[in-house]
Motif scaffolding. Structure first.
Motif, PDB file in Angstrom:
ATOM      1  N   ASN A 366       0.713  -1.209   0.126  1.00  0.00           N
ATOM      2  CA  ASN A 366       0.092  -0.056   0.263  1.00  0.00           C
ATOM      3  C   ASN A 366       0.985   0.945  -0.023  1.00  0.00           C
ATOM      4  N   THR A 367       0.592   2.266  -0.681  1.00  0.00           N
ATOM      5  CA  THR A 367       1.207   3.508  -0.767  1.00  0.00           C
ATOM      6  C   THR A 367       0.916   4.276   0.425  1.00  0.00           C
ATOM      7  N   THR A 368       2.088   4.765   0.850  1.00  0.00           N
ATOM      8  CA  THR A 368       1.803   5.517   2.192  1.00  0.00           C
ATOM      9  C   THR A 368       1.661   7.123   1.801  1.00  0.00           C
ATOM     10  N   ARG A 369       0.663   7.820   2.294  1.00  0.00           N
ATOM     11  CA  ARG A 369       0.194   9.003   1.491  1.00  0.00           C
ATOM     12  C   ARG A 369       0.697   9.967   2.694  1.00  0.00           C
ATOM     13  N   ASP A 370       1.702  10.489   2.483  1.00  0.00           N
ATOM     14  CA  ASP A 370       2.258  11.471   3.394  1.00  0.00           C
ATOM     15  C   ASP A 370       1.568  12.577   3.612  1.00  0.00           C
ATOM     16  N   GLU A 371       0.972  13.032   2.137  1.00  0.00           N
ATOM     17  CA  GLU A 371       0.348  14.194   1.952  1.00  0.00           C
ATOM     18  C   GLU A 371      -0.869  14.342   2.735  1.00  0.00           C
ATOM     19  N   LEU A 372      -1.437  13.419   3.423  1.00  0.00           N
ATOM     20  CA  LEU A 372      -2.377  13.459   4.414  1.00  0.00           C
ATOM     21  C   LEU A 372      -2.245  14.210   5.693  1.00  0.00           C
ATOM     22  N   VAL A 373      -0.946  13.970   6.061  1.00  0.00           N
ATOM     23  CA  VAL A 373      -0.656  14.555   7.607  1.00  0.00           C
ATOM     24  C   VAL A 373      -0.717  15.800   7.546  1.00  0.00           C
ATOM     25  N   GLY A 374      -1.422  16.157   8.803  1.00  0.00           N
ATOM     26  CA  GLY A 374      -1.888  17.585   9.002  1.00  0.00           C
ATOM     27  C   GLY A 374      -3.287  17.937   8.607  1.00  0.00           C
ATOM     28  N   LEU A 375      -3.857  17.194   7.898  1.00  0.00           N
ATOM     29  CA  LEU A 375      -5.403  17.376   7.609  1.00  0.00           C
ATOM     30  C   LEU A 375      -6.282  17.218   8.671  1.00  0.00           C
ATOM     31  N   GLU A 376      -7.410  18.152   8.801  1.00  0.00           N
ATOM     32  CA  GLU A 376      -8.333  18.133  10.107  1.00  0.00           C
ATOM     33  C   GLU A 376      -9.618  17.852   9.199  1.00  0.00           C
ATOM     34  N   GLY A 377     -10.349  17.027  10.230  1.00  0.00           N
ATOM     35  CA  GLY A 377     -11.641  16.729   9.664  1.00  0.00           C
ATOM     36  C   GLY A 377     -12.585  16.208  10.949  1.00  0.00           C
ATOM     37  N   VAL A 378     -13.798  15.388  10.566  1.00  0.00           N
ATOM     38  CA  VAL A 378     -14.653  15.232  11.817  1.00  0.00           C
ATOM     39  C   VAL A 378     -14.691  13.738  11.637  1.00  0.00           C
ATOM     40  N   ALA A 379     -14.766  13.035  12.904  1.00  0.00           N
ATOM     41  CA  ALA A 379     -15.218  11.762  13.083  1.00  0.00           C
ATOM     42  C   ALA A 379     -16.715  11.416  12.653  1.00  0.00           C
ATOM     43  N   VAL A 380     -16.810  10.503  11.613  1.00  0.00           N
ATOM     44  CA  VAL A 380     -18.359  10.400  10.912  1.00  0.00           C
ATOM     45  C   VAL A 380     -18.808   9.289  12.142  1.00  0.00           C
ATOM     46  N   THR A 381     -18.135   8.537  12.451  1.00  0.00           N
ATOM     47  CA  THR A 381     -18.535   7.174  13.404  1.00  0.00           C
ATOM     48  C   THR A 381     -17.715   7.326  14.505  1.00  0.00           C
ATOM     49  N   PRO A 382     -18.241   6.619  15.633  1.00  0.00           N
ATOM     50  CA  PRO A 382     -17.129   6.599  17.010  1.00  0.00           C
ATOM     51  C   PRO A 382     -16.158   5.883  16.496  1.00  0.00           C
ATOM     52  N   GLY A 387     -12.363   3.572  12.866  1.00  0.00           N
ATOM     53  CA  GLY A 387     -13.781   4.170  12.478  1.00  0.00           C
ATOM     54  C   GLY A 387     -13.578   4.827  11.112  1.00  0.00           C
ATOM     55  N   ILE A 388     -14.493   5.818  10.933  1.00  0.00           N
ATOM     56  CA  ILE A 388     -14.544   6.728   9.711  1.00  0.00           C
ATOM     57  C   ILE A 388     -14.486   7.867  10.078  1.00  0.00           C
ATOM     58  N   ALA A 389     -13.528   8.647   9.315  1.00  0.00           N
ATOM     59  CA  ALA A 389     -13.759  10.267   9.589  1.00  0.00           C
ATOM     60  C   ALA A 389     -13.819  11.061   8.064  1.00  0.00           C
ATOM     61  N   ASP A 390     -14.357  12.334   8.168  1.00  0.00           N
ATOM     62  CA  ASP A 390     -14.526  12.902   6.788  1.00  0.00           C
ATOM     63  C   ASP A 390     -13.638  14.042   6.796  1.00  0.00           C
ATOM     64  N   PHE A 391     -12.739  14.066   5.869  1.00  0.00           N
ATOM     65  CA  PHE A 391     -11.988  15.227   5.619  1.00  0.00           C
ATOM     66  C   PHE A 391     -12.249  15.940   4.505  1.00  0.00           C
ATOM     67  N   GLY A 392     -13.339  16.790   4.229  1.00  0.00           N
ATOM     68  CA  GLY A 392     -13.549  17.697   3.344  1.00  0.00           C
ATOM     69  C   GLY A 392     -14.163  16.589   2.251  1.00  0.00           C
ATOM     70  N   ASP A 393     -13.481  16.524   0.920  1.00  0.00           N
ATOM     71  CA  ASP A 393     -13.897  15.729  -0.185  1.00  0.00           C
ATOM     72  C   ASP A 393     -13.836  14.045   0.154  1.00  0.00           C
ATOM     73  N   GLU A 394     -13.197  13.842   1.229  1.00  0.00           N
ATOM     74  CA  GLU A 394     -12.564  12.280   1.037  1.00  0.00           C
ATOM     75  C   GLU A 394     -12.856  11.798   2.551  1.00  0.00           C
ATOM     76  N   ARG A 395     -13.590  10.574   2.528  1.00  0.00           N
ATOM     77  CA  ARG A 395     -13.744   9.870   3.508  1.00  0.00           C
ATOM     78  C   ARG A 395     -12.775   8.618   3.801  1.00  0.00           C
ATOM     79  N   LEU A 396     -12.094   8.459   4.864  1.00  0.00           N
ATOM     80  CA  LEU A 396     -10.997   7.585   5.305  1.00  0.00           C
ATOM     81  C   LEU A 396     -11.202   6.602   6.315  1.00  0.00           C
ATOM     82  N   ASP A 397     -10.683   5.389   6.182  1.00  0.00           N
ATOM     83  CA  ASP A 397     -10.580   4.636   7.584  1.00  0.00           C
ATOM     84  C   ASP A 397      -9.440   5.151   8.342  1.00  0.00           C
ATOM     85  N   VAL A 398      -9.623   5.296   9.572  1.00  0.00           N
ATOM     86  CA  VAL A 398      -8.672   6.006  10.448  1.00  0.00           C
ATOM     87  C   VAL A 398      -8.737   5.095  11.696  1.00  0.00           C
TER      88      VAL A 398
END
Length: 426
Positions: A366-382, A387-398
């Protein structure tokens, strides 16, 4: 320079005309190879119709078991045997001489100093010493010699100060002393005087010669050489596995083992059964390499190889097992140093997968996405802690750092590693 007892006259007959005298050398160390040579030479002398056998002795001594076997060979022949001490008959050589029908010595020759010692040069122990003292005494009494001198040769506790053998010293007799105490029937400067002394001056003389094969056998069966050959053999073959192709280590190892078995077969100690057992043992070890059998084939193969060496050696079980242990120690130590210095480049490298998939070589799951470090978002699930968090246009497993975060918590990406995205509450 002649000194002779009436005993010698029993072999006289027309000054030896028409008689055959066989001279057999007893030289260098007494070992199993010499035993095989003497057995063959005495048998040939008997077959040729020899009237007298002369053992020309010049030896510092050697193995007790070989000397005892040689004494048995001497006593079993019906042809009269004279031990001619041409220079020295020490230790086991003195025992061999005492078992002959009579002894003739050169004036400056020496006979005696027959203490029994082990391979390290130490006393061989009470049991071995007791056997050896009894053997020396019996050999002296065989021809009505006073056994105290034979015991003084073997036991430093026997006190004979008149012959430079006070308590603590071993007795060694020169020619004159040997004649005086009845341990030699005469003295002779050379063969001519010897034959005159035996009333065989006109006899035909034959010389037993050591063949090239027997020379090899005598070298190979030397107790000092055996562990060296086994060490070279095992180390060479093992190192061949650590180096590509069949090169110098392989030839040296195979050559050393073949020399060991060839020499012992010539000496009469190894039969085809021991060679067959060796081959079976090697095959089982090879089978273990290619077809893993939970070590069963390997263990059976190793047992077969060791058993073949024991059968072929003609030595005591204790000694040959010690030689095998020395060979194993040398092989393990030598292999370790070889790998340490040169690395491993040998046979097993061809059948063992040693490659690894490393990211610096382009292998990534898997590619390590270093560009994501520092982004802020909101936890969609506990996040418990994943769980899952929303970072603007992209939802990620975190995943959190281990704590629980409820849905709606503002989070920030602090680290990424492949597909793993780690967040922390803002």
């Amino acid at each position: 320079m002649l000194a002779v007892l009436p005993f010698l006259g029993q072999y006289a007959s027309g000054e030896g005309e028409g008689k055959l005298v066989s001279f057999i050398p007893v030289e260098q160390e007494v070992e199993r190879g010499l035993e095989a040579f003497l057995k063959r030479s005495i048998q040939e002398a008997e077959n040729e119709g020899a009237d007298h056998i002369v053992l020309e002795i010049d030896t510092p001594g050697g193995a007790v078991n070989a000397a005892d076997n040689i004494a048995t060979i001497i006593k079993s022949t019906e042809v009269p045997i004279t031990a001619y001490v041409a220079d020295r008959a020490l230790s086991a050589g003195a025992y061999i001489a005492l078992n002959a029908d009579q002894i003739i010595m050169e004036p400056g020759a020496l006979m005696g100093s027959a203490a029994i010692i082990d391979q390290s040069g130490n006393t061989a122990g009470k049991k071995a010493e007791s056997f050896w003292h009894a053997a020396m005494k019996s050999a002296a009494e065989l021809n009505d010699r006073d056994p105290k001198y034979a015991l003084a040769m073997a036991d430093p506790d026997v006190d004979l100060p008149n012959y430079n053998a006070p308590k603590g010293e071993l007795l060694t007799l020169n020619g004159e002393e040997a004649v005086k105490v009845g341990y030699a029937e005469g003295m002779a400067e050379d063969r001519t005087e010897l034959l005159n002394l035996l009333n065989l001056k006109d006899a035909e003389v034959s010389d037993a010669e050591v063949s090239i094969a027997e020379r090899i056998a005598r070298f190979v069966t030397n107790p000092i050489i055996i562990p060296i050959l086994l060490s070279i053999g095992s180390l060479g073959l093992v190192l061949e596995l650590y180096s590509p192709g069949f090169g110098v280590p392989g030839f040296m190892g195979a050559g050393a083992l073949l020399l060991f078995f060839f020499g012992h077969m010539i000496a009469g100690f190894a039969g085809w059964e021991s060679l067959l057992l060796l081959i079976v043992g090697v095959v089982l070890i090879v089978v273990e390499i290619f077809i893993p059998g939970f070590g069963v084939f390997g263990v059976l193969g190793a047992v077969g190889v060791v058993a073949s060496i024991v059968l072929a050696s003609g030595q005591s079980m204790q000694y040959i097992l010690l030689a095998v242990l020395i060979a194993v120690a040398v092989t393990v130590g030598g292999s370790y140093l070889f790998i340490k210095i040169f690395g491993y480049k040998g046979f097993f490298k061809k059948i063992i997968l040693s490659d690894a998939t490393k990211s610096d070589q382009g292998y990534v799951s898997n590619t390590t996405r270093d560009e994501l470090v520092g982004l802020e978002g909101v936890a969609v699930t506990p996040l418990r802690p994943s769980g899952i968090a929303d970072f603007g246009d992209e939802r990620l497993d975190v995943v959190t750092e281990g704590g629980f975060l409820s849905a709606g918590t503002e989070v920030k990406i602090i680290k990424t590693n492949g597909s793993r995205v780690v967040v922390r509450a803002c």
